[in-house]
Design an enzyme around this catalytic site. Structure first.
Site, PDB file in Angstrom:
ATOM      1  N   CYS A 134       1.997 -14.187  -2.863  1.00 36.92           N
ATOM      2  CA  CYS A 134       2.929 -13.748  -3.894  1.00 36.92           C
ATOM      3  C   CYS A 134       4.249 -13.325  -3.257  1.00 36.92           C
ATOM      4  O   CYS A 134       4.261 -12.534  -2.324  1.00 36.92           O
ATOM      5  CB  CYS A 134       2.309 -12.579  -4.670  1.00 36.92           C
ATOM      6  SG  CYS A 134       3.442 -11.878  -5.862  1.00 36.92           S
ATOM      7  N   CYS A 188       4.541  -9.329  -3.780  1.00 37.64           N
ATOM      8  CA  CYS A 188       3.623  -8.322  -3.248  1.00 37.64           C
ATOM      9  C   CYS A 188       2.804  -8.816  -2.072  1.00 37.64           C
ATOM     10  O   CYS A 188       2.052  -8.062  -1.467  1.00 37.64           O
ATOM     11  CB  CYS A 188       2.703  -7.801  -4.345  1.00 37.64           C
ATOM     12  SG  CYS A 188       1.418  -8.974  -4.811  1.00 37.64           S
TER      13      CYS A 188
HETATM   14 ZN    ZN Z   1       2.036 -10.331  -6.666  1.00 35.52          ZN
END
Ligand code: ZN
Ligand code: AMP
Length: 689
Positions: free
Chosen positions: A426, A429
């Site tokens: 991601c 994150c």
């Molecule tokens: Zn994420």
């Protein structure tokens, strides 16, 4: 009416009489309801000309469903009740097409079209040739087989030799006749295209967006995906339509393509009226040019015109190549296309965690607007096109909302270019992405700690249709989150003015407004709170339904999957999502906190006063200015009493409540559709009775 039509009609009349003669009263009632509903389906979905209100239709359908349930001995697989679904197909059986489903040769210019016509003339040895022009419908092709006037099978095109048996799914499409009328041949196949009209598609996507889901990319893929759904109750909910264009079989009772289309219409099929019999290349070109410029006015998408030799005998003579008939040619409209440089690819994370790759382009003018970004859809699409940063790419505007990249100009590829590696983690994150079996999109599974998912949920919570918190916008949410002041929407209620006002661009006054706005949201009624929670698939309407069935959040939390599914219009997907939401400790904790802070977690008792089901199943359109009540009060009264409020008049409208100054076009439309126009006083009376 010609003699064969007449004979057909007489035959079916005799058959009908005969049936009635030997029927008992129950059977007769069932039979007459079936006939009536079939007729209304036809009027509505094939002719686009309803002659009954939706409410009355639903009532009759319910009556028939009940009778059929009580009398299984009169079961009929062609009853209009099969339209609503209730069948699950685990594995679609592969069936061989009796007649191969060919592809079409394409052409893109007048010259190519003229070459084709010359070829046709040459093979036919100079006899006169007439052509039929039809639109090329952009959907999923289907072959329907009718035996003795009944729909026997519906099979997808597959590889042209064999396809999947999707009969149960196709039976739910209202415009596909289950039984035919008139002088149809004993057995034949009819080919067509399953499509989703623009309006239905837009509405479907609107509902998805409201429920926090990603919108579908285009109607064509959605239509073909719908055909392969296992549960045909889901298929029944999709706005699918079926447009027919060709009949194949032995002993057909017509000799030209044009006649075939006319016959098919009479037997009950939806055959678009936009077809033209042409006798010269010029006429064909006129048809093409006209629809090239006017295609955007059509209710469905078209990507070209199909030109066919009219005479079936001539078609036979021309025959087929390895892949396509020699007697037909598709003329493809050009999509507006430009080329520009791909500067970079970025990856967006939605509120549900779905990843969308986006192409950042050197700005370029396309179809009247400057385009800076284009969709790359998903990892497969990037790999298929082999798109690389630095490439010169072709950008096209199709039916989609944002433009898409359709290809790469390889001749301009820089020598040092590197293949694109789709991200594995991601971008926000760092969590490893997942991809569910059968889904095209990658997801970030980090529900609790992925920033855009967290802020996305809070932004949804405060949005206008949800908690409508004044003084708080999307950017401020990000700011508050980045400053570590909030981690979820419950945290909003703990914010202090002193914490907020030192923030960037936050004056004292705006900090105060923000705190007040948050406090005021405690008055927002329960059903909107339920929507604001952001439970997947729970849009505004669903939230209202749930709140009505379970007037407190505790009751909803305790509801089982089976109980939820039993609620009108709540399907398995929604029910599962609700159960999943309340199975999560963190969610329960947040909901408990909201309750503790004073957010409405049940329907206020005073809101239940005056609530009835009197108007259940009725849809109202409110128009004009009223004497004794405000428009909003009137709308609330309708909803409080179980009715629906719609914004525009359609065949689905039960009543139009008209005040002063109702728009003339609205009135005209209501009159045309024969929808009763009532006054505010008629309406009150309706409630009092
Ligand atoms: Zn994420
Ligand atoms: P293509 O997929 O480009 O090979 O085009 C062939 C397909 O066009 C056929 O398989 C049909 O599904 C579709 N098609 C759409 N409209 C028509 C039409 N009016 N006549 C024939 N084929 C059509």
């Amino acid at each position: 009416m010609d003699i064969t039509d007449l004979l057909g009609e007489v035959k079916s009349k005799i058959a009908e009489r005969h049936l009635h003669y030997i029927m008992n009263p129950i059977q007769e009632k069932i039979q007459s309801l079936r006939e009536e509903l079939t007729k209304h389906n036809y009027n509505y979905y094939v002719l686009d000309n309803p002659t009954i209100s939706d409410y009355d239709f639903d009532m009759k359908l319910k009556e028939l469903q009940q009778l059929e349930a009580e009398h299984p001995e009169y079961h009929d697989p062609f009853s209009p009740t099969v339209r609503v679904g209730g069948m699950v197909t685990k594995n679609f059986e592969t069936l061989v097409h009796e007649y191969r489903m060919y592809s079409l040769d394409n052409s893109y210019s007048r010259e190519e079209l003229e070459d084709w016509e010359k070829r046709v003339q040459r093979i036919l040895g100079g006899t006169e040739v007439a052509f039929v022009c039809e639109l090329k419908y952009d959907g999923a092709s289907i072959s329907l087989t009718y035996e003795n006037g009944e729909l026997a099978r519906a099979v997808t095109r597959g590889d042209g030799f064999q396809g999947d048996d999707v009969t149960n799914n196709v039976k739910t499409i209202r415009s596909v006749p289950l039984k035919l009328k008139g002088d149809y041949p004993d057995k034949f196949h009819i080919r067509g295209e399953i499509i989703i009209p623009r309006e239905g598609f837009a509405q479907m996507n609107q509902e998805r967006i409201e429920a926090g889901e990603d919108p579908y990319m285009n109607p064509r893929n959605t239509a073909s995906g719908s055909l392969k759904l296992q549960d045909n109750t889901e298929v029944a909910k999709r706005p699918l339509d079926c447009l027919l264009y060709s009949i194949v079989g032995e002993k057909l009772n017509f000799s030209t393509q044009f006649e075939g289309l006319e016959k098919a219409r009479k037997w009950g099929f939806k055959v678009p009226p936009i077809t033209r019999l042409c006798h010269s290349t010029q006429e064909v070109m006129d048809f093409i040019d006209y629809w090239d410029t006017h295609r955007h006015e059509l209710p469905y998408e078209t990507d070209g015109v199909v030109v066919k030799v009219n005479s079936l005998a001539q078609q036979d003579e021309l025959g087929y190549t390895a892949k396509a008939p020699r007697w037909a040619l598709a003329y493809k409209f050009k999509a507006e296309q430009v080329s520009t440089t791909l500067n970079s690819i970025s990856y967006q994370v939605g509120r549900t965690g779905a990843i969308t790759p986006v192409a950042n382009l050197e700005p370029v003018l396309l179809a009247g607007t400057t385009v800076k970004r284009a969709s790359l859809h998903n990892a497969d699409q990037i790999a298929k096109l082999d798109v690389r940063v630095g490439d010169t790419v072709f950008v096209e505007k199709g039916g989609e909302i944002i433009p898409k990249i359709v290809g790469v100009d390889l001749s301009l590829r820089p020598s040092d270019s590197e293949p694109t590696d789709y991200i594995a983690h991601c971008p926000e994150c760092g969590t490893e992405l997942i991809r569910k079996e059968g889904e095209a999109q990658h997801y970030c599974p980090n529900y609790y700690a992925c920033p855009p998912q967290i802020t996305g949920r809070i932004q949804h919570y405060i949005s206008r249709k949800a908690m409508d918190i004044e003084g708080l916008g999307g950017e401020t949410v990000s700011l508050l989150y980045n400053e570590g002041l909030i981690k979820n929407y419950a945290d909003l209620y703990l914010l202090q003015k002193e914490q907020v006002s030192p923030l960037e661009r936050m004056a004292d006054k705006s900090a105060e407004n923000l705190i007040n706005g948050i406090a005021k949201s405690k008055e927002i009624p329960y059903e909107r709170v339920l929507y604001a929670l952001g439970i997947r698939f729970v849009g505004e309407t669903v939230a209202k339904k749930l709140a009505k069935a379970y007037p407190t959040v505790d009751a909803l939390r305790a509801a089982s999957l089976e109980e939820l599914i039993a609620i009108d219009e709540i399907g398995v997907k929604i029910a599962e999502s609700v159960v999943e939401f309340f199975a999560d400790e963190d969610n329960i904790h947040i909901v408990e906190r909201l309750k503790q802070y004073g957010v409405q977690m049940e329907i206020a008792p005073e809101n239940l006063i005056g609530q009835t089901e009197l108007l259940k199943g009725k849809t109202f359109v409110v128009s004009g200015v009223f004497e004794s009540i405000s428009r909003n009060e009137l709308k609330k009264k309708i909803e409080d009493n179980g009715g629906k409020v719609a914004s525009s008049i359609s065949s689905k409208t039960t009543y139009v409540v008209a005040g002063d100054n109702m728009g003339p076009s609205k009135r005209e439309k209501a009159e045309k559709l024969e929808i009763p126009i009532i006054s505010e006083y008629d309406f009150m009376e309706m409630l009092n009775n």
